[in-house]
Design an enzyme around this catalytic site. Structure first.
Site, PDB file in Angstrom:
ATOM      1  N   ILE A   7      -0.265   5.159  -2.097  1.00 34.57           N
ATOM      2  CA  ILE A   7      -1.426   5.093  -1.208  1.00 34.57           C
ATOM      3  C   ILE A   7      -1.071   4.183  -0.039  1.00 34.57           C
ATOM      4  O   ILE A   7      -1.015   2.959  -0.178  1.00 34.57           O
ATOM      5  CB  ILE A   7      -2.670   4.574  -1.953  1.00 34.57           C
ATOM      6  CG1 ILE A   7      -2.994   5.474  -3.146  1.00 34.57           C
ATOM      7  CG2 ILE A   7      -3.867   4.488  -1.005  1.00 34.57           C
ATOM      8  CD1 ILE A   7      -4.184   5.005  -3.975  1.00 34.57           C
ATOM      9  N   GLY A   8      -0.800   4.797   1.115  1.00 26.64           N
ATOM     10  CA  GLY A   8      -0.438   4.049   2.303  1.00 26.64           C
ATOM     11  C   GLY A   8      -1.575   4.009   3.296  1.00 26.64           C
ATOM     12  O   GLY A   8      -2.630   4.624   3.101  1.00 26.64           O
ATOM     13  N   THR A  10      -1.776   5.343   6.226  1.00 22.03           N
ATOM     14  CA  THR A  10      -1.991   6.605   6.932  1.00 22.03           C
ATOM     15  C   THR A  10      -2.146   7.778   5.980  1.00 22.03           C
ATOM     16  O   THR A  10      -3.010   8.631   6.165  1.00 22.03           O
ATOM     17  CB  THR A  10      -0.826   6.876   7.905  1.00 22.03           C
ATOM     18  OG1 THR A  10      -0.701   5.778   8.812  1.00 22.03           O
ATOM     19  CG2 THR A  10      -1.071   8.150   8.701  1.00 22.03           C
ATOM     20  N   ILE A  12      -1.772   9.371   1.714  1.00 20.16           N
ATOM     21  CA  ILE A  12      -1.568   9.266   0.274  1.00 20.16           C
ATOM     22  C   ILE A  12      -0.539  10.327  -0.078  1.00 20.16           C
ATOM     23  O   ILE A  12      -0.760  11.522   0.162  1.00 20.16           O
ATOM     24  CB  ILE A  12      -2.865   9.496  -0.510  1.00 20.16           C
ATOM     25  CG1 ILE A  12      -3.912   8.444  -0.131  1.00 20.16           C
ATOM     26  CG2 ILE A  12      -2.605   9.465  -2.017  1.00 20.16           C
ATOM     27  CD1 ILE A  12      -5.288   8.718  -0.716  1.00 20.16           C
ATOM     28  N   VAL A  13       0.596   9.894  -0.626  1.00 22.22           N
ATOM     29  CA  VAL A  13       1.667  10.833  -0.946  1.00 22.22           C
ATOM     30  C   VAL A  13       1.803  10.908  -2.460  1.00 22.22           C
ATOM     31  O   VAL A  13       1.889   9.875  -3.145  1.00 22.22           O
ATOM     32  CB  VAL A  13       2.998  10.414  -0.298  1.00 22.22           C
ATOM     33  CG1 VAL A  13       4.034  11.528  -0.450  1.00 22.22           C
ATOM     34  CG2 VAL A  13       2.804  10.088   1.176  1.00 22.22           C
ATOM     35  N   GLY A 107       4.430  -6.119  -0.512  1.00 25.07           N
ATOM     36  CA  GLY A 107       3.692  -4.881  -0.728  1.00 25.07           C
ATOM     37  C   GLY A 107       4.223  -4.103  -1.920  1.00 25.07           C
ATOM     38  O   GLY A 107       5.434  -4.102  -2.192  1.00 25.07           O
ATOM     39  N   ASP A 109       4.522  -0.984  -2.180  1.00 23.00           N
ATOM     40  CA  ASP A 109       5.436   0.051  -1.712  1.00 23.00           C
ATOM     41  C   ASP A 109       6.832  -0.514  -1.482  1.00 23.00           C
ATOM     42  O   ASP A 109       7.834   0.143  -1.793  1.00 23.00           O
ATOM     43  CB  ASP A 109       4.896   0.717  -0.449  1.00 23.00           C
ATOM     44  CG  ASP A 109       4.551  -0.269   0.659  1.00 23.00           C
ATOM     45  OD1 ASP A 109       4.432  -1.482   0.388  1.00 23.00           O
ATOM     46  OD2 ASP A 109       4.382   0.179   1.806  1.00 23.00           O
TER      47      ASP A 109
END
Length: 258
Positions: A7-8, A10, A12-13, A107, A109
């Site tokens: 969840i970024g 820009t 959600i991948v 982060g 990520d």
């Protein structure tokens, strides 16, 4: 099957993983507010595209830098998959030590990227993620994150350019045909591309100047490919690095889950 969710700011991948194999990836917008039911229905529809259902999902792991999305998304996983998702953060095992001044500020990520890069490509390694923000994190040969750098992502910088100027249009972020631009559109594309690429190369050079050990550079992120193809300072471009890192974290942590 493991569902890995990034969840970024820009996007959600989503990554659907069967062991080490990535079956499919999907990208949806983070900016649209959605309820738990909307996320749940969307996830089941995406699974159905690959002849999969909620019963095929063994576990879910989430890396998020957007806290306001987490309540609804976690609710969707609990309601539609009957799974309490694993969250990348305090309490998970990544096999990566963090020695920056405040490890909690790293982060999720970035941690997943570093785990993926270190366990797939070895260390020392400089991990570059081209997202909404562009991050560089250095992992030494022992698997320790020693330092990190955060700067503006190219799309974020581009948005500031055309939103703050009345007569400049929005343009596609792409490699220009030439730096010898003869139109406003071409001038913007060339300026954005080469200005950003130059900053990336100078940043990597500076890491080399201040670190005595030789290291490889592994890049990821949506816009990473167009830059990785245009510089010999990036050794590997891996668009699925974060999913591979989350799979590493899941494997190291899952034994301790109830």
């Amino acid at each position: 099957m493991l569902v890995a969710v990034d969840i970024g700011n820009t996007n959600i991948v989503l990554g659907f993983l069967d062991g080490p194999a990535i079956i499919a990836t999907h990208r949806i917008s983070t900016g649209l507010p959605r309820t738990a039911d909307e996320y749940g229905l969307l996830l089941t529809e995406l699974l159905a595209r690959h002849d999969l259902s909620a019963s095929d999902v063994d576990d879910v792991i989430i890396s998020s830098v957007v806290p306001k999305v987490m309540h609804s998304f976690r609710g969707a996983i609990v309601t539609y998959f009957d799974i309490e998702p694993m969250i990348v953060g305090p309490g998970v095992k990544s096999g990566i030590r963090i020695t920056i001044d405040d490890p909690k500020t790293l982060g999720a990520d970035c941690l997943a990227d570093c785990a993926g890069a270190y366990y797939l490509y070895g260390g020392p390694v400089l991990v570059a993620d081209f997202g909404t923000a562009t991050t560089f994190n250095y992992v030494d040969a022992s698997g320790t994150i020693l330092s990190g750098l955060i700067t503006t992502g190219i799309r974020t910088g581009a948005n500031a350019l055309w939103s703050s100027t009345a007569q400049l249009p929005e343009v596609e972020i792409t490699r220009p045909r030439s730096i010898l631009a003869r139109s406003t559109k071409d001038a913007m594309q060339a300026g954005l591309y080469y200005g950003f690429l130059g900053g990336v190369e100078r940043t990597i050079h500076q890491f080399h100047e201040e670190i005595s050990d030789d290291f490889q550079v592994v890049a990821t992120g949506g816009l990473g490919r167009i830059f990785a193809d245009d510089t010999d300072l990036i050794d590997v471009y891996d668009p699925d690095l974060i999913f591979k890192g989350m799979a590493v974290i899941h494997a190291k942590t899952s034994r301790q889950r109830p």
